[in-house]
Design an enzyme around this catalytic site. Structure first.
Site: not given
Length: 309
Positions: A215, A162, A227, A252, A107, A111
């Site tokens: 997200d 996403k 990203n 990622e 979700g 961090a």
């Protein structure tokens, strides 16, 4: 609680400083134990949380497999699709540790904010309601709200794809485009994610929820997003390798982009934004030309199920 890493320097840093260099100012509890010993980390633990970059998930799961007891719950919190197999990360873990009870927690949860105790909501997906609700009870707190869902596949697809759209949003920022372009990328991006996700068996409701549009919004809009930051650098003319080196974290979306196009081909769906991201990343296409091609595609209707009466 025990924290394991294969990186000795990382464990030493955590032991000495009680914080991670990527999260400065977020002090970790004194009762945490840090180790390089996988057996120490897994023995007598009800839940194992795997937070391993997608490119290392299989290798790590393979190494841990002999130490995982049958039925032990593994909660994957990483996001990505394995390019070689087109498996989601929970599928990779299940492939390597078939006796484990694998769940996913995902979700809009940077961090940097979770570590500061800022309110956050996420979803736990599992094959059984009992596992989902148990993990929910473990992670739930006054600042960390956890929902449950049986749609493990949809959760993982939304949280992985996403990242590719967030690269596109960052590229648009790097090109100097404005909020209009960002809003269009988010809106059309969730359409692409939903199109592929439902074709693969994910539930439409998931893609309108926290691990879909939620997200996507936070990853496209926040400077916490690696990203988006990488996309900005690519929009400014850097290669994806140069961008990842500058961001100094795993991006990622770069790893999921090729997998997304392979899945699109397999399931016969169109992903024009993700297709252009691939061309910019891997085929030398300029970011500006990628945006131009998106804008000049054949004319379409936005809502396919509505009629003019």
């Amino acid at each position: 609680m025990t924290v394991w890493s294969a990186v000795e320097k990382e464990i030493q840093m955590l032991k000495e400083q009680r914080e991670h260099k990527m999260l400065p100012g977020v002090k970790l509890p004194d009762e945490l134990i840090y180790t390089l010993d996988e057996k120490q980390a897994l023995t007598d633990k009800d839940i194992v949380v795997m937070a391993v970059a997608s490119s290392y998930t299989r290798k790590t799961a393979h190494a841990l497999a002999p130490l995982v007891k049958p039925g032990q719950i593994i909660v994957n919190v990483a996001k990505g699709i394995e390019e070689a197999t087109l498996m989601t990360l929970t599928q990779v873990i299940e492939d390597e540790i078939p006796t484990a009870d694998v769940a996913v927690l995902s979700g809009p949860s940077h961090a940097e904010e979770v570590g500061r105790g800022l309110p956050t909501s996420v979803v736990v997906g599992a094959k059984s309601q009992a596992t989902a609700e148990y993990v929910q009870s473990i992670f739930m707190s006054p600042v960390f709200r956890v929902y449950t869902s049986p749609d493990v596949l949809g959760i993982e697809l939304g949280s992985s794809l996403k990242n590719v759209v967030a690269l596109a949003a960052g590229i648009a920022d790097g090109l100097g485009y404005g909020d209009n372009a960002k809003a269009a990328l988010i809106t059309r991006g969730i359409t692409e994610i939903s199109r592929l996700g439902t074709a693969m068996g994910g539930k439409a409701e998931t893609f309108s929820g926290l691990t879909g549009i939620g997200d996507l919004i936070v990853t496209c809009a926040s400077m916490h997003s690696r990203n988006r930051r990488a996309g900005i650098l690519i929009g400014q003319g850097k290669t994806y390798q140069e961008a990842m080196e500058e961001v100094q974290q795993v991006v990622e979306g770069v790893y999921s982009a090729k997998a997304a196009m392979k899945l699109a081909e397999k399931y016969h769906v169109q992903l024009p934004i993700i297709e252009q991201v691939n061309k910019v990343l891997f085929e030398g296409k300029s970011a500006a030309d990628g945006v131009k091609e998106l804008m000049l595609r054949d004319k379409k209707s936005e809502v396919s199920v509505a009629s003019w009466n």
